[in-house]
Write a protein that holds these residues in place. Structure first.
Motif, PDB file in Angstrom:
ATOM      1  N   ALA B 266       0.855  -1.183   0.000  1.00  0.00           N
ATOM      2  CA  ALA B 266       0.000   0.000   0.000  1.00  0.00           C
ATOM      3  C   ALA B 266       0.892   1.233   0.000  1.00  0.00           C
ATOM      4  O   ALA B 266       1.898   1.277   0.705  1.00  0.00           O
ATOM      5  CB  ALA B 266      -0.893  -0.001   1.230  1.00  0.00           C
ATOM      6  N   ILE B 268       0.656   5.275   0.650  1.00  0.00           N
ATOM      7  CA  ILE B 268      -0.248   6.285   1.180  1.00  0.00           C
ATOM      8  C   ILE B 268       0.215   7.660   0.743  1.00  0.00           C
ATOM      9  O   ILE B 268       1.351   8.057   0.999  1.00  0.00           O
ATOM     10  CB  ILE B 268      -0.311   6.187   2.716  1.00  0.00           C
ATOM     11  CG1 ILE B 268      -0.845   4.792   3.080  1.00  0.00           C
ATOM     12  CG2 ILE B 268      -1.205   7.279   3.296  1.00  0.00           C
ATOM     13  CD1 ILE B 268      -0.842   4.516   4.541  1.00  0.00           C
ATOM     14  N   LEU B 291      -3.417   4.556  -1.751  1.00  0.00           N
ATOM     15  CA  LEU B 291      -4.546   4.959  -0.916  1.00  0.00           C
ATOM     16  C   LEU B 291      -4.446   6.466  -0.710  1.00  0.00           C
ATOM     17  O   LEU B 291      -3.457   6.963  -0.186  1.00  0.00           O
ATOM     18  CB  LEU B 291      -4.490   4.233   0.431  1.00  0.00           C
ATOM     19  CG  LEU B 291      -4.424   2.702   0.335  1.00  0.00           C
ATOM     20  CD1 LEU B 291      -4.205   2.096   1.719  1.00  0.00           C
ATOM     21  CD2 LEU B 291      -5.688   2.136  -0.287  1.00  0.00           C
ATOM     22  N   ARG B 293      -6.456  10.215   0.345  1.00  0.00           N
ATOM     23  CA  ARG B 293      -7.610  10.676   1.106  1.00  0.00           C
ATOM     24  C   ARG B 293      -8.517  11.646   0.330  1.00  0.00           C
ATOM     25  O   ARG B 293      -9.622  11.923   0.755  1.00  0.00           O
ATOM     26  CB  ARG B 293      -7.174  11.306   2.427  1.00  0.00           C
ATOM     27  CG  ARG B 293      -6.301  12.508   2.295  1.00  0.00           C
ATOM     28  CD  ARG B 293      -5.639  12.803   3.625  1.00  0.00           C
ATOM     29  NE  ARG B 293      -5.150  14.166   3.628  1.00  0.00           N
ATOM     30  CZ  ARG B 293      -5.783  15.184   4.190  1.00  0.00           C
ATOM     31  NH1 ARG B 293      -6.890  14.982   4.843  1.00  0.00           N
ATOM     32  NH2 ARG B 293      -5.282  16.399   4.106  1.00  0.00           N
ATOM     33  N   LYS B 317      -7.191   3.868  -4.815  1.00  0.00           N
ATOM     34  CA  LYS B 317      -8.408   3.945  -3.989  1.00  0.00           C
ATOM     35  C   LYS B 317      -8.496   5.371  -3.459  1.00  0.00           C
ATOM     36  O   LYS B 317      -7.590   5.845  -2.770  1.00  0.00           O
ATOM     37  CB  LYS B 317      -8.323   2.967  -2.814  1.00  0.00           C
ATOM     38  CG  LYS B 317      -8.152   1.519  -3.245  1.00  0.00           C
ATOM     39  CD  LYS B 317      -9.490   0.885  -3.565  1.00  0.00           C
ATOM     40  CE  LYS B 317      -9.309  -0.590  -3.873  1.00  0.00           C
ATOM     41  NZ  LYS B 317     -10.466  -1.133  -4.612  1.00  0.00           N
ATOM     42  N   LEU B 320      -9.861   7.781   1.050  1.00  0.00           N
ATOM     43  CA  LEU B 320      -9.558   6.899   2.171  1.00  0.00           C
ATOM     44  C   LEU B 320      -8.376   7.460   2.956  1.00  0.00           C
ATOM     45  O   LEU B 320      -7.317   7.698   2.377  1.00  0.00           O
ATOM     46  CB  LEU B 320      -9.207   5.489   1.676  1.00  0.00           C
ATOM     47  CG  LEU B 320     -10.346   4.639   1.094  1.00  0.00           C
ATOM     48  CD1 LEU B 320      -9.790   3.339   0.551  1.00  0.00           C
ATOM     49  CD2 LEU B 320     -11.429   4.382   2.128  1.00  0.00           C
ATOM     50  N   MET B 336      -8.554   1.788   6.836  1.00  0.00           N
ATOM     51  CA  MET B 336      -8.729   3.098   6.199  1.00  0.00           C
ATOM     52  C   MET B 336     -10.127   3.629   6.526  1.00  0.00           C
ATOM     53  O   MET B 336     -11.118   2.904   6.463  1.00  0.00           O
ATOM     54  CB  MET B 336      -8.581   2.976   4.682  1.00  0.00           C
ATOM     55  CG  MET B 336      -7.269   2.393   4.207  1.00  0.00           C
ATOM     56  SD  MET B 336      -5.804   3.373   4.606  1.00  0.00           S
ATOM     57  CE  MET B 336      -5.994   4.791   3.564  1.00  0.00           C
TER      58      MET B 336
END
Lengths: 293, 585
Positions: B266, B268, B291, B293, B317, B320, B336
């Motif tokens: 993953a 971020i 991932l 946000r 994604k 998140l 998440m």
């Protein structure tokens, strides 16, 4: 074509054409294309004034001022005189306005080209008698205001199609040209020079004063005349072979009309009607060129 | 009268003949509007943080003058080979051509010119000020430090650049993956800066009190160490093994290592580092999910990079935010929290807030943090507003009572952290220091303002050094001021690239070279807003023969003796390099 190659000027500054004069631009391009072995015959027209008052001349080549109706005849005479002198090199050019071509000089022109006299007849067309005060001519387009078609009496007759009238004489070369397309104009002038016999070039030359347009718009409007199909660029050889030189972007004619004070009174309905007339003319031309719409 | 003699009278043939030209008529007296040559500012050059003279660069490219075009870039930016590849090209976003068909591919041209210079081993001829007595120390050989050194050197200052790593380049060398910025391209640029006389000392980490101790040796210190440490997520489980620093990961790859990335990782974050990390993982044989946000359109990463990443198989994604990371026998479990969009910030980016609702869990082998970075050490951060501190665009100048002046620059001060802004920072620092040394602290701000491009934020070294560009009108040309009748629709160049399959198991550069032919064709699409390219429309359409081309064929001028002020030259200028103004006589 490299226009830069045509660096030489055959005109002087200080001529008395109005600011933004399309006819002055047309002359400049033509002389660049034809060179100094040229004699010009100038029946009465704006250029009679632009060329300067006696004893001045704004051209660096010989120029004969003549009477309004005699453009074709005087050029025939000059050609004959040159032939007698054995000068086959010099090109004889009649440089006439629309009045001296469409109206007053038409008889002499028609006679001369019927005899296939060896000269180039250039009509720079500003669509009215401009230097005498903007009187309508048979070249004035449908819808235009002039001092003799004022107010609600704006011209409700079509502009004469002079190129087709000349083509009907089956002359070796007839073409339209426009000051906003200098490469095309220069090419046509040089092509005309290379051909023997009667050659006719109809040049669109905008007139800021008579058309009630800002002087800086005269090229823009000339360009739009082509882009809207109002003044298509084409040439006809031997009265038979048509070539369309520019396929316009099909802009609407109203864009062209809106920019000019002489058309300010026209309503949307009038403009629609004019659009139809322009379309009709364009389709007719396409048919003649064998490019059916 | 038959028989009478006819008297012959000799009537002379008289034809009046002109014998002088019309040049005695000074028709200039009719004029109430006056045209003049007035080169203006192109929107791209004002939007370029480095203030490159793009309209002129494209013009020179069109003429095949590649060296001159390349030098024109170098006047403002020592990193064309880098920026042609990794810059986010804000120039193209404001390109007037964008309103006509599509923006000119300015970054492609920049890269082409840099490649051409590299291929033919061209040596630039740039203006150089005479040597000055002051010496400047530069901390950090990243893009801002090297730019500062390059520009200071050009202004006549001796510069020493100190770099902690084994090779200069900073983020360009250690942070950006090779498939975006190959090493030879970077090395050639740094070599050029060095050969101009800048000294770079590697493997030299400086202590916090360096600036104080530098007195005597140096008259000023530029600090541009960048942001080398990834910011904390501040969530539980962040320090578990398997949670890694994205920048550190990229750094290890650039040092030649092949870190293990088996299974799903993953990543971020939503910046270029996040995308670079994800794409590097793919190239090392792993799988990656980003991932983020906010939403895809809010990502600070370049859209093209995101697009290519997705094409290569990176998953994205959105909306998140990380809540916690738990390490167990099977690896990492990252929880998440869903977010939702709540309005926009000033820049139009979506603002997000927790949406509530069910959290999502991802079972991964590794987590890479790429949520932004900060300075490695506290002393590297610039001071706040004080009397002896000048907070400038892209740098901070501190006039210390004792010891050398200090300039903070690069990512330490820049709001937007990009290579182009780093270059802007180095340039601002160089101009600020030169002004500080020559005219004093108080003169700095106004001097910087005087060399702004189009009254915007970008500065021009050419303007500062008194080049011809200073004569440009700061007015930024708008699309409506371009005479589009002289341009035809033409498709933008498609950047040739490695195919997706070719990219995945290698770090080879993705963007391929383009031919000179294609480059010229693309450059021809440029309107050259505000810059005369000697198309000669003014000369051609002048009814009064009043536009005079000078002997060198470069200059043009208006002969006001005869110009009637019709304005045709101004309106028919395709690129608004002329102005019509009221005649004041």
């Amino acid at each position: 074509m490299e226009l830069n190659a045509l660096d030489q000027e055959f005109m002087h500054s200080g001529h008395v054409g109005c600011p933004g004069c399309g006819a002055a631009i047309a002359m400049r391009f033509f002389l660049k294309a034809l060179g100094d072995k040229t004699i010009m015959v100038l029946p009465a027209c704006c250029w009679s004034v632009i060329a300067g008052p006696y004893p001045q001349s704004t051209l660096k080549i010989p120029l004969i001022h003549s009477a309004f109706e005699t453009g074709g005849a005087v050029a025939s005479g000059v050609r004959a005189a040159l032939d007698m002198k054995g000068d086959r090199e010099t090109t004889v050019v009649t440089w006439a306005g629309d009045g001296g071509t469409f109206d007053i000089g038409f008889q002499a022109l028609s006679g001369a080209v019927e005899r296939n006299e060896d000269f180039i007849y250039v009509c720079y067309d500003n669509e009215a008698y401009m230097n005498t005060g903007i009187q309508r001519s048979s070249s004035t387009p449908y819808g235009a205001w002039t001092t003799t078609t004022p107010g609600t009496d704006w011209k409700k007759l079509r502009k004469k199609n002079i190129v087709e009238a000349l083509v009907a004489h089956r002359i070796p070369y007839a073409a339209t040209a426009n000051i906003a397309f200098p490469e095309d104009l220069v090419r046509k002038a040089q092509k005309a020079k290379s051909i023997k016999g009667s050659r006719f070039i109809h040049v669109y030359a905008s007139c800021p004063t008579g058309w009630r347009i800002p002087s800086e718009m005269s090229i823009k409007i000339a360009r739009m005349a082509v882009q809207t199909n109002i003044f298509p660029l084409y040439e006809v050889e031997d009265g038979l072979r048509y070539t369309i030189n520019y396929k316009p972007k099909e802009y609407l004619v109203r864009e062209y009309f809106r920019l000019q004070g002489r058309f300010r009174h026209l309503t949307d309905k009038d403009l629609d009607q004019i659009q139809e007339m322009v379309n009709e003319d364009w389709e007719l031309l396409l048919r003649k060129a064998g490019e059916h719409a | 009268m038959a028989g009478s003699k006819v008297q012959k009278i000799d009537i002379p043939l008289f034809m009046p003949r002109s014998y002088m030209s019309t040049e005695v008529n000074k028709t200039g007296s009719w004029r109430f509007l006056r045209p003049r040559y007035d080169e203006k500012t192109a929107p791209c050059s004002a939007a370029c943080p480095a203030g490159e003279d793009i309209a002129r660069i494209e013009m020179l490219t069109t003429q095949g003058l590649f060296k001159e075009a390349w030098e024109t870039i170098l006047k403002e930016n020592p990193f064309p080979a880098v920026c042609g590849r990794v810059c986010f090209h804000p120039c193209e976003g404001v390109c007037n051509r964008g309103e006509f068909d599509t923006a000119v591919a300015i970054h492609v041209m920049e890269r082409f010119l840099a490649e051409t210079a590299l291929r033919y081993d061209l040596k630039p001829l740039l203006e150089q000020s005479p040597g000055k007595k002051e010496k400047v120390a530069i901390v950090g050989a990243g893009p801002s430090g090297l730019s500062a050194a390059c520009f200071l050197n050009r202004l006549g200052y001796a510069c020493d650049v100190f770099e902690a790593a084994s090779e200069p380049g900073g983020i360009l060398r250690w942070g950006i993956p090779e498939y975006r910025l190959p090493l030879p391209a970077l090395r050639s640029e740094i070599a050029r800066i060095e050969s101009a006389g800048v000294r770079i000392i590697t493997n030299k980490r400086l202590p916090a009190d360096f600036a104080v101790g530098a007195k005597g040796n140096y008259d000023a210190v530029f600090i541009g160490c960048g942001h080398g440490r990834t910011t904390m997520l501040r969530i539980p489980g962040e320090d578990s093994s398997g949670v890694e620093d994205g920048l550190e990961f990229l750094n290890r790859i650039r040092r030649g290592a092949k870190p293990p990335v088996d299974g799903l990782s993953a990543v971020i974050g939503g910046g270029n580092t996040a995308v670079d990390v994800a794409r590097s993982i793919l190239r090392l044989g792993g799988k990656a999910v980003i991932l983020y946000r906010r939403r895809r359109q809010d990502m600070p990463a370049f859209q093209e990079e995101v697009e290519m990443a997705l094409e290569e198989g990176v998953e994205l994604k959105e909306l998140l935010a990380p809540a916690r990371i738990v390490k167990d026998r099977k690896g990492l479990l990252i929880t998440m929290r869903p977010m939702k969009v709540a309005g926009e910030d000033e820049s139009g980016r979506g603002r997000v807030e927790p949406a509530g609702g069910k959290t999502q869990e991802f079972r991964v082998r590794r987590v890479f943090k790429a949520t932004g970075a900060e300075a490695v050490e506290e002393w590297l951060n610039p001071p706040g507003r004080q009397r002896n501190v000048l907070l400038l665009e892209n740098c901070v100048l501190v006039n210390r009572a004792k010891g050398p002046a200090v300039v903070f620059g690069g990512d330490l001060t820049n709001e937007t952290k990009s290579v182009a802004h780093a270059v802007a920072s180095g340039k601002a620092a160089a101009i600020a220091l030169d002004t500080f040394f020559r005219e004093g602290f108080k003169a700095v701000r106004s001097r910087l303002k005087s060399c702004a491009v189009g009254n915007g934020k970008a500065l021009s070294m050419e303007i500062y050094m008194g080049g011809e560009r200073r004569l440009r009108n700061p007015h930024v040309v708008r699309f409506g001021e371009i005479n589009t009748d002289y341009f035809h629709f033409a498709p933008r160049i498609t950047q040739p690239r490695l195919m997706k399959e070719e990219r995945l198991n290698t770090f080879k550069e993705i963007d391929l070279k383009i031919s000179a032919n294609l480059a010229i064709r693309e450059a021809e699409r440029c309107f050259n807003c505000g810059v005369c390219n000697r198309c000669d429309n003014c000369y051609l359409f002048c009814p009064d023969l009043s536009v005079i081309r000078e002997q060198d064929l470069v200059g043009r001028h208006v002969n006001y003796d005869y110009c009637k002020g019709c304005g045709l030259c101004v309106v028919e200028c395709p690129r608004n390099a002329m102005t019509l103004e009221e005649e004041k006589r």
